[in-house]
Design an enzyme around this catalytic site. Structure first.
Site, PDB file in Angstrom:
ATOM      1  N   PRO A  15       0.864  -1.090  -0.131  1.00 32.84           N
ATOM      2  CA  PRO A  15       0.058   0.167  -0.092  1.00 32.84           C
ATOM      3  C   PRO A  15       0.711   1.392   0.079  1.00 32.84           C
ATOM      4  O   PRO A  15       1.941   1.242   0.759  1.00 32.84           O
ATOM      5  CB  PRO A  15      -0.733  -0.136   1.280  1.00 32.84           C
ATOM      6  CG  PRO A  15      -0.088  -1.081   2.212  1.00 32.84           C
ATOM      7  CD  PRO A  15       0.650  -1.895   1.294  1.00 32.84           C
ATOM      8  N   ASN A  16       0.464   2.190  -0.728  1.00 33.53           N
ATOM      9  CA  ASN A  16       0.827   3.485  -0.644  1.00 33.53           C
ATOM     10  C   ASN A  16       2.018   3.704  -1.695  1.00 33.53           C
ATOM     11  O   ASN A  16       2.669   4.863  -2.001  1.00 33.53           O
ATOM     12  CB  ASN A  16       1.241   4.240   0.702  1.00 33.53           C
ATOM     13  CG  ASN A  16       0.002   4.295   1.481  1.00 33.53           C
ATOM     14  OD1 ASN A  16      -1.063   4.791   1.064  1.00 33.53           O
ATOM     15  ND2 ASN A  16      -0.026   3.710   2.638  1.00 33.53           N
ATOM     16  N   ARG A  23       5.338  10.939  -2.356  1.00 39.06           N
ATOM     17  CA  ARG A  23       5.136  10.532  -1.211  1.00 39.06           C
ATOM     18  C   ARG A  23       6.520  10.729  -0.385  1.00 39.06           C
ATOM     19  O   ARG A  23       7.595   9.843  -0.570  1.00 39.06           O
ATOM     20  CB  ARG A  23       5.029   9.079  -0.913  1.00 39.06           C
ATOM     21  CG  ARG A  23       4.601   8.642   0.626  1.00 39.06           C
ATOM     22  CD  ARG A  23       4.465   7.142   0.299  1.00 39.06           C
ATOM     23  NE  ARG A  23       4.112   6.673   1.743  1.00 39.06           N
ATOM     24  CZ  ARG A  23       4.142   5.480   1.850  1.00 39.06           C
ATOM     25  NH1 ARG A  23       4.769   4.404   1.064  1.00 39.06           N
ATOM     26  NH2 ARG A  23       4.238   4.990   3.209  1.00 39.06           N
ATOM     27  N   TYR A  28      11.609   7.911   0.740  1.00 30.31           N
ATOM     28  CA  TYR A  28      11.130   7.029  -0.322  1.00 30.31           C
ATOM     29  C   TYR A  28      11.857   7.580  -1.757  1.00 30.31           C
ATOM     30  O   TYR A  28      11.702   6.672  -2.558  1.00 30.31           O
ATOM     31  CB  TYR A  28       9.793   6.825  -0.369  1.00 30.31           C
ATOM     32  CG  TYR A  28       9.232   6.153   0.900  1.00 30.31           C
ATOM     33  CD1 TYR A  28       9.762   5.190   1.559  1.00 30.31           C
ATOM     34  CD2 TYR A  28       8.233   6.951   1.629  1.00 30.31           C
ATOM     35  CE1 TYR A  28       9.086   4.887   2.744  1.00 30.31           C
ATOM     36  CE2 TYR A  28       7.619   6.604   2.553  1.00 30.31           C
ATOM     37  CZ  TYR A  28       8.052   5.465   3.038  1.00 30.31           C
ATOM     38  OH  TYR A  28       7.691   5.081   4.532  1.00 30.31           O
ATOM     39  N   ASN A  80       7.860  -5.775  -1.373  1.00 30.45           N
ATOM     40  CA  ASN A  80       7.714  -4.588  -0.417  1.00 30.45           C
ATOM     41  C   ASN A  80       6.488  -4.530   0.110  1.00 30.45           C
ATOM     42  O   ASN A  80       5.438  -4.028  -0.615  1.00 30.45           O
ATOM     43  CB  ASN A  80       8.100  -3.112  -1.080  1.00 30.45           C
ATOM     44  CG  ASN A  80       8.375  -2.159  -0.060  1.00 30.45           C
ATOM     45  OD1 ASN A  80       7.939  -2.191   1.014  1.00 30.45           O
ATOM     46  ND2 ASN A  80       8.830  -1.001  -0.482  1.00 30.45           N
ATOM     47  N   ALA A  83       3.335  -0.886   4.657  1.00 29.50           N
ATOM     48  CA  ALA A  83       2.706  -0.859   5.904  1.00 29.50           C
ATOM     49  C   ALA A  83       2.476  -2.163   6.423  1.00 29.50           C
ATOM     50  O   ALA A  83       2.469  -2.560   7.540  1.00 29.50           O
ATOM     51  CB  ALA A  83       1.658   0.215   6.057  1.00 29.50           C
ATOM     52  N   GLU A 104      12.685  -9.527   0.589  1.00 32.19           N
ATOM     53  CA  GLU A 104      11.976  -8.455   1.017  1.00 32.19           C
ATOM     54  C   GLU A 104      12.726  -7.124   1.019  1.00 32.19           C
ATOM     55  O   GLU A 104      13.887  -7.191   1.263  1.00 32.19           O
ATOM     56  CB  GLU A 104      11.762  -8.661   2.747  1.00 32.19           C
ATOM     57  CG  GLU A 104      11.073  -7.608   3.212  1.00 32.19           C
ATOM     58  CD  GLU A 104      11.027  -7.990   4.787  1.00 32.19           C
ATOM     59  OE1 GLU A 104      11.280  -8.917   5.166  1.00 32.19           O
ATOM     60  OE2 GLU A 104      10.516  -6.933   5.585  1.00 32.19           O
ATOM     61  N   HIS A 106      12.865  -3.017   1.359  1.00 31.05           N
ATOM     62  CA  HIS A 106      12.288  -1.609   1.711  1.00 31.05           C
ATOM     63  C   HIS A 106      13.240  -0.512   1.200  1.00 31.05           C
ATOM     64  O   HIS A 106      14.701  -0.605   1.192  1.00 31.05           O
ATOM     65  CB  HIS A 106      12.199  -1.562   3.117  1.00 31.05           C
ATOM     66  CG  HIS A 106      11.417  -2.688   3.700  1.00 31.05           C
ATOM     67  ND1 HIS A 106      10.049  -2.697   3.592  1.00 31.05           N
ATOM     68  CD2 HIS A 106      11.740  -3.834   4.417  1.00 31.05           C
ATOM     69  CE1 HIS A 106       9.633  -3.724   4.268  1.00 31.05           C
ATOM     70  NE2 HIS A 106      10.484  -4.329   4.717  1.00 31.05           N
ATOM     71  N   SER A 108      13.379   2.636   2.422  1.00 28.32           N
ATOM     72  CA  SER A 108      13.890   3.279   3.582  1.00 28.32           C
ATOM     73  C   SER A 108      14.505   2.075   4.382  1.00 28.32           C
ATOM     74  O   SER A 108      14.133   0.939   4.389  1.00 28.32           O
ATOM     75  CB  SER A 108      12.953   4.012   4.608  1.00 28.32           C
ATOM     76  OG  SER A 108      11.949   3.148   4.956  1.00 28.32           O
ATOM     77  N   ARG A 113      14.129   3.940  11.893  1.00 26.02           N
ATOM     78  CA  ARG A 113      12.783   4.695  11.743  1.00 26.02           C
ATOM     79  C   ARG A 113      12.059   4.472  13.204  1.00 26.02           C
ATOM     80  O   ARG A 113      12.562   3.972  14.236  1.00 26.02           O
ATOM     81  CB  ARG A 113      11.788   4.383  10.732  1.00 26.02           C
ATOM     82  CG  ARG A 113      12.680   5.079   9.559  1.00 26.02           C
ATOM     83  CD  ARG A 113      12.194   4.747   8.046  1.00 26.02           C
ATOM     84  NE  ARG A 113      10.901   5.779   8.166  1.00 26.02           N
ATOM     85  CZ  ARG A 113       9.934   5.595   7.221  1.00 26.02           C
ATOM     86  NH1 ARG A 113       9.842   4.698   6.256  1.00 26.02           N
ATOM     87  NH2 ARG A 113       8.828   6.360   7.462  1.00 26.02           N
ATOM     88  N   ARG A 117       8.029   0.294  13.022  1.00 23.00           N
ATOM     89  CA  ARG A 117       8.414  -0.204  11.812  1.00 23.00           C
ATOM     90  C   ARG A 117       9.727  -1.072  11.885  1.00 23.00           C
ATOM     91  O   ARG A 117      10.089  -1.560  10.812  1.00 23.00           O
ATOM     92  CB  ARG A 117       9.084   0.764  11.074  1.00 23.00           C
ATOM     93  CG  ARG A 117       8.108   1.972  10.379  1.00 23.00           C
ATOM     94  CD  ARG A 117       8.509   3.035   9.326  1.00 23.00           C
ATOM     95  NE  ARG A 117       7.688   4.250   9.787  1.00 23.00           N
ATOM     96  CZ  ARG A 117       6.394   4.315   8.905  1.00 23.00           C
ATOM     97  NH1 ARG A 117       6.224   3.353   8.236  1.00 23.00           N
ATOM     98  NH2 ARG A 117       5.684   5.203   9.109  1.00 23.00           N
TER      99      ARG A 117
HETATM  100  C1  DQA Z   1       8.558   0.846   3.419  1.00 23.40           C
HETATM  101  C2  DQA Z   1       8.684   1.034   4.870  1.00 23.40           C
HETATM  102  C3  DQA Z   1       7.301   0.975   5.592  1.00 23.40           C
HETATM  103  O1  DQA Z   1       7.352   0.926   7.081  1.00 23.40           O
HETATM  104  C4  DQA Z   1       6.278   1.714   5.258  1.00 23.40           C
HETATM  105  O2  DQA Z   1       5.087   1.409   5.581  1.00 23.40           O
HETATM  106  C5  DQA Z   1       6.140   1.812   3.719  1.00 23.40           C
HETATM  107  C6  DQA Z   1       7.318   1.702   2.539  1.00 23.40           C
HETATM  108  C7  DQA Z   1       9.673   1.185   2.626  1.00 23.40           C
HETATM  109  O3  DQA Z   1       9.903   0.717   1.462  1.00 23.40           O
HETATM  110  O4  DQA Z   1      10.580   1.871   3.213  1.00 23.40           O
HETATM  111  O5  DQA Z   1       5.151   2.091   2.983  1.00 23.40           O
HETATM  112  O6  DQA Z   1       8.213  -0.464   3.191  1.00 23.40           O
END
Ligand code: DQA
Length: 151
Positions: A15-16, A23, A28, A80, A83, A104, A106, A108, A113, A117
């Protein structure tokens, strides 16, 4: 997923991540999701590997996409979970059920953080985790997957 190549990789974005580029660029980066997907596709085609990217804001859709893999041939997954990394036992269980190796990723560094997270429901069942290397992390994960499935 194209079936013309003998090996294939699925990239799942949670998501997002459709908002990448707009964003929180400090976390990111400035690449859009389309930029990242295009780079991944180009790298995969150089290696003659089929690659599909799929993004959803819905946990259900991501789980259903994984269930479809029970009947379609995918050799490696790059995910990825965004959240859902920190919340989704259901997505973890779907990955465990289909038994396809995954990396996996990410953008960030989740360990630098907020404390919420710093726990992932995926890391202990992933082949490996790349966190904090921005969009390049996806390309490194893809190089790793290509090396695994073509050698
Ligand atoms: C994320 C890190 C997550 O904590 C966050 O909710 C994201 C992106 C990253 O790619 O750094 O949406 O997965």
């Amino acid at each position: 997923m194209a079936k013309t190549n003998s090996k294939s990789v699925l990239v799942l974005h949670g998501p997002n991540l459709n908002l990448l580029g707009l964003r929180e660029p400090d976390h990111y980066g400035n690449n859009t999701l389309d930029d990242i997907n295009a780079q991944l596709k180009a790298r995969a085609s150089e290696a003659n590997v089929a690659l599909e990217s799929f993004q959803s804001n819905s946990e259900v859709e991501l789980i259903q996409k994984l269930h479809e893999l029970a009947t379609s041939k995918v050799d490696y997954i790059i995910i990825n979970p965004a959240a859902f990394t920190h919340t989704s036992v259901a997505l973890r269980d779907a990955l465990s059920a289909i038994k396809i190796p995954f990396v996996e990723v990410h953008l960030s560094n989740i360990y630098a953080r907020e404390s919420f997270r710093q726990h992932s429901y995926f890391s202990d069942i992933a082949v490996g985790v790349i966190s904090g290397l921005g969009a390049q992390g996806y390309l490194l994960a893809l190089d790793f997957a290509i090396n695994k499935i073509t050698h």
